[in-house]
Design an enzyme around this catalytic site. Structure first.
Site, PDB file in Angstrom:
ATOM      1  N   LYS A  37     -57.801 -12.124 -26.434  1.00  0.00           N
ATOM      2  CA  LYS A  37     -56.886 -12.275 -25.296  1.00  0.00           C
ATOM      3  C   LYS A  37     -57.183 -11.224 -24.225  1.00  0.00           C
ATOM      4  CE  LYS A  37     -52.543 -10.298 -25.150  1.00  0.00           C
ATOM      5  NZ  LYS A  37     -52.337  -9.700 -23.825  1.00  0.00           N
ATOM      6  N   ASN A  38     -57.308  -9.971 -24.647  1.00  0.00           N
ATOM      7  CA  ASN A  38     -57.446  -8.897 -23.665  1.00  0.00           C
ATOM      8  C   ASN A  38     -58.817  -8.863 -23.017  1.00  0.00           C
ATOM      9  OD1 ASN A  38     -54.838  -8.232 -24.060  1.00  0.00           O
ATOM     10  ND2 ASN A  38     -55.220  -6.357 -25.213  1.00  0.00           N
ATOM     11  N   CYS A 132     -45.335  -7.346 -21.216  1.00  0.00           N
ATOM     12  CA  CYS A 132     -44.386  -6.897 -22.240  1.00  0.00           C
ATOM     13  C   CYS A 132     -43.624  -5.672 -21.745  1.00  0.00           C
ATOM     14  CB  CYS A 132     -45.129  -6.535 -23.517  1.00  0.00           C
ATOM     15  SG  CYS A 132     -45.701  -7.948 -24.462  1.00  0.00           S
ATOM     16  N   ARG A 137     -45.921   1.713 -17.456  1.00  0.00           N
ATOM     17  CA  ARG A 137     -47.186   1.052 -17.163  1.00  0.00           C
ATOM     18  C   ARG A 137     -47.496   1.005 -15.665  1.00  0.00           C
ATOM     19  NH1 ARG A 137     -47.911  -4.072 -21.016  1.00  0.00           N
ATOM     20  NH2 ARG A 137     -50.031  -3.365 -21.096  1.00  0.00           N
ATOM     21  N   ASP A 324     -51.603  -1.536 -29.924  1.00  0.00           N
ATOM     22  CA  ASP A 324     -51.225  -2.929 -30.177  1.00  0.00           C
ATOM     23  C   ASP A 324     -51.065  -3.225 -31.668  1.00  0.00           C
ATOM     24  OD1 ASP A 324     -51.268  -3.302 -27.484  1.00  0.00           O
ATOM     25  OD2 ASP A 324     -53.065  -4.544 -27.425  1.00  0.00           O
ATOM     26  N   ARG A 416     -47.868 -15.771 -26.457  1.00  0.00           N
ATOM     27  CA  ARG A 416     -48.734 -15.174 -25.423  1.00  0.00           C
ATOM     28  C   ARG A 416     -50.094 -14.807 -25.994  1.00  0.00           C
ATOM     29  NH1 ARG A 416     -46.464 -10.139 -22.581  1.00  0.00           N
ATOM     30  NH2 ARG A 416     -48.549 -10.420 -21.769  1.00  0.00           N
TER      31      ARG A 416
HETATM   32  C1  UD1 Z   1     -54.340  -2.956 -22.056  1.00  0.00           C
HETATM   33  C2  UD1 Z   1     -54.004  -4.094 -22.988  1.00  0.00           C
HETATM   34  C3  UD1 Z   1     -52.834  -3.742 -23.879  1.00  0.00           C
HETATM   35  C4  UD1 Z   1     -53.099  -2.437 -24.594  1.00  0.00           C
HETATM   36  C5  UD1 Z   1     -53.506  -1.339 -23.605  1.00  0.00           C
HETATM   37  C6  UD1 Z   1     -53.899  -0.046 -24.280  1.00  0.00           C
HETATM   38  C7  UD1 Z   1     -54.556  -6.048 -21.683  1.00  0.00           C
HETATM   39  C8  UD1 Z   1     -54.074  -7.254 -21.001  1.00  0.00           C
HETATM   40  N1  UD1 Z   1     -53.627  -5.257 -22.193  1.00  0.00           N
HETATM   41  O1  UD1 Z   1     -53.226  -2.752 -21.210  1.00  0.00           O
HETATM   42  O2  UD1 Z   1     -52.653  -4.780 -24.818  1.00  0.00           O
HETATM   43  O3  UD1 Z   1     -51.922  -2.039 -25.254  1.00  0.00           O
HETATM   44  O4  UD1 Z   1     -54.621  -1.786 -22.823  1.00  0.00           O
HETATM   45  O5  UD1 Z   1     -54.930  -0.279 -25.171  1.00  0.00           O
HETATM   46  O6  UD1 Z   1     -55.727  -5.791 -21.785  1.00  0.00           O
HETATM   47  N2  UD1 Z   1     -51.282   3.938 -16.955  1.00  0.00           N
HETATM   48  C9  UD1 Z   1     -50.855   4.642 -15.862  1.00  0.00           C
HETATM   49  N3  UD1 Z   1     -51.394   4.334 -14.650  1.00  0.00           N
HETATM   50  C10 UD1 Z   1     -52.318   3.368 -14.476  1.00  0.00           C
HETATM   51  C11 UD1 Z   1     -52.747   2.637 -15.607  1.00  0.00           C
HETATM   52  C12 UD1 Z   1     -52.210   2.951 -16.826  1.00  0.00           C
HETATM   53  O7  UD1 Z   1     -50.018   5.516 -15.985  1.00  0.00           O
HETATM   54  O8  UD1 Z   1     -52.746   3.137 -13.337  1.00  0.00           O
HETATM   55  C13 UD1 Z   1     -50.707   4.257 -18.273  1.00  0.00           C
HETATM   56  C14 UD1 Z   1     -49.851   3.117 -18.794  1.00  0.00           C
HETATM   57  O9  UD1 Z   1     -48.519   3.247 -18.364  1.00  0.00           O
HETATM   58  C15 UD1 Z   1     -49.978   3.310 -20.293  1.00  0.00           C
HETATM   59  C16 UD1 Z   1     -51.358   3.898 -20.480  1.00  0.00           C
HETATM   60  O10 UD1 Z   1     -51.764   4.383 -19.198  1.00  0.00           O
HETATM   61  O11 UD1 Z   1     -49.034   4.253 -20.735  1.00  0.00           O
HETATM   62  C17 UD1 Z   1     -52.408   2.916 -20.958  1.00  0.00           C
HETATM   63  O12 UD1 Z   1     -52.470   1.823 -20.070  1.00  0.00           O
HETATM   64  P1  UD1 Z   1     -53.771   0.930 -19.897  1.00  0.00           P
HETATM   65  O13 UD1 Z   1     -54.855   1.472 -20.784  1.00  0.00           O
HETATM   66  O14 UD1 Z   1     -54.040   0.786 -18.471  1.00  0.00           O
HETATM   67  O15 UD1 Z   1     -53.311  -0.422 -20.534  1.00  0.00           O
HETATM   68  P2  UD1 Z   1     -53.341  -1.860 -19.899  1.00  0.00           P
HETATM   69  O16 UD1 Z   1     -54.664  -2.091 -19.267  1.00  0.00           O
HETATM   70  O17 UD1 Z   1     -52.118  -2.092 -19.125  1.00  0.00           O
END
Ligand code: UD1
Length: 446
Positions: A37-38, A132, A137, A324, A416
């Protein structure tokens, strides 16, 4: 495959369906894992970079994929399903660079359309993402990265607007290794002028899959899968259409491994890359699980020779234990002998499943981002709600291992990300059925 226009579902419109699991059956048999999915969601977005058809294979039939298909269809992209688990994306006629409809806000991954639109058209507008409800985030790292490449970015009324006459390569260092920000910057840099480096990049297998996809399209990316990625910009005319198979879903695979361990089953899981979740497999073996890899692409779980023992778990960016899988692992620890400490370091609010596991008899004390799980002998079935995607997986695992019947509400979270979950589990002998809440069999009360 997917319906043309899936009805948006949110927490405000509870699904009328419920999952009923009669627990206590050890799982037996073989299953095959689908595409990640990701990864697939990001490949679908990155297909916007090129004006020739892209065919994706091993596409999971999950609602996040249908929603992403709608997100890009609303931009004028032609999305079809030529065969089961295949998707053809033709972005030669993009008519819109603004993605702000209700599909966009349902899912965080839709934010990944920002970079390809910006790179190709010099402008893009995307609503701040949904997904979610597991924490703040933010998207500050995405924005800083795109600004470093020369974009002007503005956030007003929940909409991010980016523009750039041209993108120019830069050296970018992330404060934290964000998966989404690494992806957006990597995609934006594909056709930027000159060289881009991303330091403290996320190293998840889905990043490598995206880089492989982009390289097969004609990009020049090195180092994906390490914490430093280098992208040499190429002219857009160098990019071509392609056919690409999505990497197997390590989170789906690990979910079934944990379910097999939790039920004391004998299960072989095919089309997996065990090295993509080695930290989880090692932790399960430390607990006492009996896990082998009969081939490089399969895993066999057999009944443990001893009782499972408690283990401490801390979620970390890859290659650590993925956030996850925190909830599914916690469901397993509920019946391990001793006390386990579970620490969540990626999200600040990812313990919504705790209350529901407690309803099933689990002994869990939570304090901030740490939970202490004291193993009990058996969980007992209860009526619970899936609060997010991986919480749903945890409750399914708990229900499979529990005494009696478990009813899980809010299935749209589970749908999802898990393709054919009931069918796969039923093929392993589980007693699991999806019912309409208003048509429960006689004698069944929630
Ligand atoms: C992706 C995955 C999700 C997984 C996560 C971490 C998808 C669709 N989702 O989410 O399933 O749990 O990686 O492995 O691929 N953050 C910030 N600022 C930013 C970006 C991130 O503060 O600009 C923080 C987020 O709030 C979070 C952490 O960094 O606490 C990790 O986020 P990130 O690695 O970006 O996860 P996603 O890409 O949203």
């Amino acid at each position: 495959m997917p319906p043309a226009t899936p009805a948006p579902q949110t927490d405000a419109t509870p699904a009328a369906e419920i999952l009923m699991i009669e627990g206590g059956q050890p799982l037996h048999g073989e299953i095959t894992i689908g595409g990640a999915k990701n990864s697939v969601l990001k490949l679908m977005a990155a297909a916007l970079l090129v004006d020739a058809p892209v065919t994706l294979k091993n596409v999971p039939n999950i609602s996040d994929v249908w929603v992403m298909a709608e997100v890009i269809r609303h931009l004028g992209v032609d999305v079809t399903n030529p065969a089961d688990n295949q998707m053809r994306i033709d972005a030669h006629n993009v008519t819109e660079t603004s993605a702000t409809n209700e599909y966009v806000t349902q899912m965080r991954a839709s934010f990944n359309v920002l970079a390809p639109l910006l790179a190709r058209y010099g402008k893009a507008q995307v609503s701040l993402p949904g997904g979610c409800s597991i924490g703040k985030r933010g998207v500050d790292l995405h924005i800083k990265g795109l600004e470093a490449l020369g974009a002007t970015v503005d956030v007003t009324h929940g909409v991010v607007t980016a523009s750039a006459d041209k993108l120019i390569g830069a050296d970018i260092v992330f404060d934290v290794p964000s998966v989404g920000a690494t992806e957006n910057v990597m995609v934006a840099a594909v056709t930027a002028e000159g060289k881009t480096t991303i330091s403290n990049a996320a190293q998840e297998p889905e990043i490598t899959d995206l880089a492989n996809f982009l390289n097969a399209m004609g990009a020049d990316i090195h180092g994906a899968g390490t914490h430093e990625i280098t992208i040499f910009g190429v002219p857009r005319t160098q990019l071509t259409g392609l056919s690409y198979e999505v990497v197997p879903d390590r989170i789906e695979a690990a979910t079934y491994v944990i379910a097999a361990v939790a039920t004391g089953g004998d299960v072989t899981i095919n089309r997996v890359r065990p090295q993509h979740f080695q930290a989880v497999l090692s932790k399960l073996v430390e607990m006492g699980a009996n896990i082998t890899t009969p081939t490089p692409t399969s895993i066999r779980i057999q009944p443990a020779k001893t009782t499972l023992t408690a283990q401490n778990i801390t979620t970390l960016p890859y290659p650590g234990i993925p956030t996850d899988l925190q909830a599914p692992l916690m469901a397993l620890l509920c019946t391990a002998t001793g006390s386990s400490m579970v620490k969540e370091t990626i999200y600040e609010n990812r313990f919504n499943h705790v209350g529901h596991l407690r309803r099933m008899g689990a002994s869990i004390e939570q304090d901030g981002n740490t939970a202490v799980v004291t193993g009990i002998e058996r969980l007992s079935g209860a009526t619970v709600s899936a609060t997010d995607l991986r919480a749903a997986a945890a409750l399914v695992i708990a229900g499979l291992a529990a005494d009696g019947a478990t009813f899980i509400r809010q299935l749209h979270h589970m749908d999802r990300g898990y393709d054919g979950l009931e069918a796969k589990l039923r093929s392993l002998g589980a007693n699991i059925h999806r019912l309409r809440e208003d048509a429960l069999p006689k004698g069944v009360t929630l």
